[in-house]
Design a protein around this motif. Structure first.
Motif, PDB file in Angstrom:
ATOM      1  N   VAL A 189      33.334  24.959  44.934  1.00  0.00           N
ATOM      2  CA  VAL A 189      33.097  25.415  43.564  1.00  0.00           C
ATOM      3  C   VAL A 189      32.024  26.507  43.556  1.00  0.00           C
ATOM      4  CG1 VAL A 189      32.198  24.695  41.310  1.00  0.00           C
ATOM      5  CG2 VAL A 189      33.885  23.270  42.516  1.00  0.00           C
ATOM      6  N   ARG A 190      30.983  26.331  44.361  1.00  0.00           N
ATOM      7  CA  ARG A 190      29.925  27.356  44.433  1.00  0.00           C
ATOM      8  C   ARG A 190      30.488  28.689  44.899  1.00  0.00           C
ATOM      9  NH1 ARG A 190      27.143  29.467  48.614  1.00  0.00           N
ATOM     10  NH2 ARG A 190      27.934  27.920  50.115  1.00  0.00           N
ATOM     11  N   LEU A 191      31.275  28.671  45.966  1.00  0.00           N
ATOM     12  CA  LEU A 191      31.785  29.917  46.533  1.00  0.00           C
ATOM     13  C   LEU A 191      32.787  30.592  45.600  1.00  0.00           C
ATOM     14  CD1 LEU A 191      32.066  28.767  50.238  1.00  0.00           C
ATOM     15  CD2 LEU A 191      30.593  30.599  49.363  1.00  0.00           C
ATOM     16  N   MET A 192      33.569  29.812  44.865  1.00  0.00           N
ATOM     17  CA  MET A 192      34.485  30.414  43.905  1.00  0.00           C
ATOM     18  C   MET A 192      33.716  31.098  42.772  1.00  0.00           C
ATOM     19  SD  MET A 192      37.464  30.231  45.042  1.00  0.00           S
ATOM     20  CE  MET A 192      37.901  29.516  46.626  1.00  0.00           C
ATOM     21  N   SER A 193      32.573  30.553  42.389  1.00  0.00           N
ATOM     22  CA  SER A 193      31.746  31.187  41.366  1.00  0.00           C
ATOM     23  C   SER A 193      31.093  32.461  41.899  1.00  0.00           C
ATOM     24  CB  SER A 193      30.662  30.220  40.878  1.00  0.00           C
ATOM     25  OG  SER A 193      31.219  29.181  40.110  1.00  0.00           O
ATOM     26  N   GLU A 194      30.699  32.434  43.177  1.00  0.00           N
ATOM     27  CA  GLU A 194      30.040  33.591  43.773  1.00  0.00           C
ATOM     28  C   GLU A 194      31.019  34.707  44.131  1.00  0.00           C
ATOM     29  OE1 GLU A 194      27.894  32.094  47.110  1.00  0.00           O
ATOM     30  OE2 GLU A 194      26.424  31.006  45.893  1.00  0.00           O
ATOM     31  N   HIS A 195      32.303  34.360  44.269  1.00  0.00           N
ATOM     32  CA  HIS A 195      33.325  35.333  44.676  1.00  0.00           C
ATOM     33  C   HIS A 195      34.491  35.281  43.683  1.00  0.00           C
ATOM     34  CE1 HIS A 195      31.445  35.894  48.696  1.00  0.00           C
ATOM     35  NE2 HIS A 195      31.125  34.622  48.551  1.00  0.00           N
ATOM     36  N   PRO A 196      34.310  35.841  42.496  1.00  0.00           N
ATOM     37  CA  PRO A 196      35.341  35.739  41.464  1.00  0.00           C
ATOM     38  C   PRO A 196      36.690  36.333  41.878  1.00  0.00           C
ATOM     39  CG  PRO A 196      33.619  37.322  40.844  1.00  0.00           C
ATOM     40  CD  PRO A 196      33.110  36.568  42.027  1.00  0.00           C
ATOM     41  N   GLY A 197      36.673  37.351  42.728  1.00  0.00           N
ATOM     42  CA  GLY A 197      37.934  37.901  43.200  1.00  0.00           C
ATOM     43  C   GLY A 197      38.727  36.892  44.012  1.00  0.00           C
ATOM     44  N   GLN A 198      38.020  36.116  44.841  1.00  0.00           N
ATOM     45  CA  GLN A 198      38.676  35.069  45.633  1.00  0.00           C
ATOM     46  C   GLN A 198      39.202  33.956  44.726  1.00  0.00           C
ATOM     47  OE1 GLN A 198      39.103  35.133  49.192  1.00  0.00           O
ATOM     48  NE2 GLN A 198      38.646  37.260  48.664  1.00  0.00           N
ATOM     49  N   LYS A 199      38.441  33.635  43.694  1.00  0.00           N
ATOM     50  CA  LYS A 199      38.900  32.615  42.741  1.00  0.00           C
ATOM     51  C   LYS A 199      40.182  33.076  42.042  1.00  0.00           C
ATOM     52  CE  LYS A 199      37.517  30.041  38.626  1.00  0.00           C
ATOM     53  NZ  LYS A 199      36.442  29.809  37.628  1.00  0.00           N
ATOM     54  N   GLN A 200      40.233  34.345  41.680  1.00  0.00           N
ATOM     55  CA  GLN A 200      41.439  34.870  41.043  1.00  0.00           C
ATOM     56  C   GLN A 200      42.643  34.753  41.970  1.00  0.00           C
ATOM     57  OE1 GLN A 200      41.816  35.755  37.867  1.00  0.00           O
ATOM     58  NE2 GLN A 200      44.013  35.996  38.307  1.00  0.00           N
ATOM     59  N   LEU A 201      42.437  35.070  43.254  1.00  0.00           N
ATOM     60  CA  LEU A 201      43.508  34.899  44.239  1.00  0.00           C
ATOM     61  C   LEU A 201      43.974  33.451  44.300  1.00  0.00           C
ATOM     62  CD1 LEU A 201      42.298  37.066  47.273  1.00  0.00           C
ATOM     63  CD2 LEU A 201      44.346  37.458  45.879  1.00  0.00           C
ATOM     64  N   LEU A 202      43.032  32.526  44.280  1.00  0.00           N
ATOM     65  CA  LEU A 202      43.364  31.107  44.332  1.00  0.00           C
ATOM     66  C   LEU A 202      44.199  30.708  43.130  1.00  0.00           C
ATOM     67  CD1 LEU A 202      42.855  28.263  45.660  1.00  0.00           C
ATOM     68  CD2 LEU A 202      40.930  28.070  44.061  1.00  0.00           C
ATOM     69  N   LEU A 203      43.770  31.094  41.939  1.00  0.00           N
ATOM     70  CA  LEU A 203      44.445  30.664  40.718  1.00  0.00           C
ATOM     71  C   LEU A 203      45.824  31.303  40.565  1.00  0.00           C
ATOM     72  CD1 LEU A 203      41.468  30.668  38.185  1.00  0.00           C
ATOM     73  CD2 LEU A 203      42.479  28.722  39.391  1.00  0.00           C
ATOM     74  N   GLU A 204      46.065  32.427  41.210  1.00  0.00           N
ATOM     75  CA  GLU A 204      47.373  33.071  41.145  1.00  0.00           C
ATOM     76  C   GLU A 204      48.462  32.207  41.771  1.00  0.00           C
ATOM     77  OE1 GLU A 204      46.947  36.830  43.005  1.00  0.00           O
ATOM     78  OE2 GLU A 204      45.816  37.728  41.343  1.00  0.00           O
ATOM     79  N   ASP A 205      48.089  31.388  42.761  1.00  0.00           N
ATOM     80  CA  ASP A 205      49.073  30.511  43.421  1.00  0.00           C
ATOM     81  C   ASP A 205      48.325  29.316  43.989  1.00  0.00           C
ATOM     82  OD1 ASP A 205      51.278  29.404  44.576  1.00  0.00           O
ATOM     83  OD2 ASP A 205      51.879  31.196  45.707  1.00  0.00           O
ATOM     84  N   LEU A 206      47.836  28.451  43.093  1.00  0.00           N
ATOM     85  CA  LEU A 206      46.931  27.367  43.467  1.00  0.00           C
ATOM     86  C   LEU A 206      47.509  26.458  44.538  1.00  0.00           C
ATOM     87  CD1 LEU A 206      44.268  25.857  43.023  1.00  0.00           C
ATOM     88  CD2 LEU A 206      45.380  24.612  41.152  1.00  0.00           C
ATOM     89  N   ASP A 207      48.712  25.973  44.344  1.00  0.00           N
ATOM     90  CA  ASP A 207      49.279  24.995  45.280  1.00  0.00           C
ATOM     91  C   ASP A 207      49.454  25.587  46.675  1.00  0.00           C
ATOM     92  OD1 ASP A 207      49.344  23.043  43.357  1.00  0.00           O
ATOM     93  OD2 ASP A 207      51.434  23.384  42.807  1.00  0.00           O
ATOM     94  N   ALA A 208      49.877  26.836  46.733  1.00  0.00           N
ATOM     95  CA  ALA A 208      50.142  27.454  48.040  1.00  0.00           C
ATOM     96  C   ALA A 208      48.862  27.857  48.748  1.00  0.00           C
ATOM     97  CB  ALA A 208      51.059  28.662  47.864  1.00  0.00           C
ATOM     98  N   ARG A 209      47.843  28.299  47.983  1.00  0.00           N
ATOM     99  CA  ARG A 209      46.651  28.860  48.609  1.00  0.00           C
ATOM    100  C   ARG A 209      45.501  27.874  48.775  1.00  0.00           C
ATOM    101  NH1 ARG A 209      46.943  34.788  45.535  1.00  0.00           N
ATOM    102  NH2 ARG A 209      48.643  35.581  46.878  1.00  0.00           N
TER     103      ARG A 209
END
Length: 420
Positions: free
Chosen positions: A271-291
């Motif tokens: 959770v910390r790293l997703m907050s610090e790297h919003p671009g990476q979080k966006q990538l994750l949310l684009e395809d949550l189950d796969a990524r």
């Protein structure tokens, strides 16, 4: 606390990683310092730290630090030369510690070398098979839903212990066979047991309490055996003999620490790293189950929950132009090895799409590879999948508080906004 450098001109020896106060001042983990070691002193002699004012003198011997991936991987697998049994797996010097001894450490699974380690591990292996992990997953998903539903009711929360700790603690208690009525006190003691270098925690008292509880629990499991891990240890045999009380107690304390620290801290770091790297979080949310699975591996690589374990040289070893003497302490730095550019391209870059993220050493390697790795990964998929399905806007709302430790890369508090 962050891993930002205190100096732009670091050199080997500028930080003593056995000095808790120096580590806290520098930043945990000291990623910039390890980068210097990998580049200029990959087999580095770390002298004993200055004597602390607290009266707790845990380390009076220096040790070698292995910071390169290839060396950490090699030493993890070469148990004949790099022994867990000789001096235990902690950076501490057992002779300076009043809450354990080298004999006690050798009685635990982590303090054994093959063939003893192999036999004891085999006793527990059935509890960690892919089939057993699959059987546990539905219950873990139900618990994850409960945790996230509770979290969603609040606009803000303390994430580490109010959320991240809940699922691993539930699973630990289930696996160990801890009755519901005993769980609150047991959980508190298990958390304290991990704080080996915290002067505010009386480790002798904590260990004694866990040992007493283990003795009572073992008595109950011998009267009424079941399928829990502690029952397998209490009623199991190795080479035809029943396990000693100390072997059972050391296993109990080890699992009480390892059974929650890894998954709790990785959940919080995710959770910390997703907050610090919003671009990476966006990538994750684009395809949550796969990524999500690979994102978990990248978090384990980038912020492993355990910084290092110790081995002891059983013979003279020449490594990268250095002579490690028989009996020398050797620290295997997972947090450094996981950022080695020779294995991970641009290792200081956080990238959830990294192709070889799962090559990390966060779970160790060789005979001591984490027995519960598959179980930990399943827990992380359950809780993090639920978090980002229900609370995709969850973010850290203030600076996390790092544990003041030279061993664990953990968070003791992290406030979040749920976005609910």
């Amino acid at each position: 606390m962050t891993s930002e450098p205190v100096s732009e001109h670091l050199a080997p020896g500028d930080l003593n990683i056995a000095d808790r106060e120096a580590m806290a001042e520098f930043g945990i983990p000291p990623d910039r310092y390890f980068a210097v070691l990998r580049r200029t002193s990959p087999v580095h002699w770390n002298p004993p730290p200055p004597l602390p004012d607290t009266g707790q003198v845990f380390v009076t011997k220096g040790f070698w630090i292995l910071s390169k991936y290839a060396d950490v991987d090699m030493a993890s697998k070469d148990w004949a030369r790099f022994s867990a049994w000789e001096g235990g797996v902690l950076w501490l010097d057992p002779e300076n510690v009043d809450f354990t001894s080298v004999e006690n450490l050798r009685a635990g699974l982590m303090g054994m070398d093959p063939p003893d380690h192999t036999m004891f591990r085999r006793l527990l292996q059935p509890g960690f098979t892919p089939r057993r992990v699959a059987e546990l997953e539905p219950a873990m998903r139900v618990q994850a839903q409960r945790i996230v539903t509770d979290l969603a009711r609040r606009g803000s929360a303390e994430f580490v212990f109010d959320a991240a700790a809940q699922l691993p603690m539930f699973l630990l208690c289930e696996l160990m066979g801890i009755p519901e009525k005993d769980r609150p006190q047991y959980v508190e003691q298990a958390v304290d047991a991990a704080k080996l270098d915290d002067p505010d925690v009386d480790q002798r008292s904590v260990n004694s309490a866990l040992f007493r509880y283990c003795r009572d629990l073992v008595a109950r499991k011998r009267e009424r055996p079941d399928d829990t891990m502690i029952s397998k240890y209490a009623n199991g045999t190795i080479d035809g003999r029943r396990l000693t009380d100390m072997e059972i107690a050391e296993f109990f304390v080890t699992l009480s620490i390892a059974g929650h620290e890894t998954a709790r801290n990785t959940t919080a770091h995710f959770v910390r790293l997703m907050s610090e790297h919003p671009g990476q979080k966006q990538l994750l949310l684009e395809d949550l189950d796969a990524r999500l699975p690979n994102a978990i591996e990248e978090v384990l690589r980038f912020s492993p929950p355990v910084m290092h374990f110790r081995r002891t040289a059983t013979t003279q070893i020449e490594l990268r132009g250095n002579v490690i003497a028989k009996g020398d302490k050797v620290l295997l730095s997972y947090v450094s090895a996981n950022r080695d550019d020779e294995v991970f391209e641009d290792g200081d870059r956080f990238d959830i799409l990294r192709a070889n993220a799962n090559a990390h050493l966060a779970f160790g390697a060789g005979p001591h590879y984490c027995l519960g790795a598959a179980l930990a990964r399943m827990q992380l998929r359950c809780i993090l999948g639920e978090v980002y399905r229900v609370l995709p806007e969850l973010e850290v709302s203030d600076a996390p508080t790092w544990m003041r430790s030279v061993w664990l890369n953990g968070l003791s508090a992290m406030p979040v906004r749920t976005g609910a």
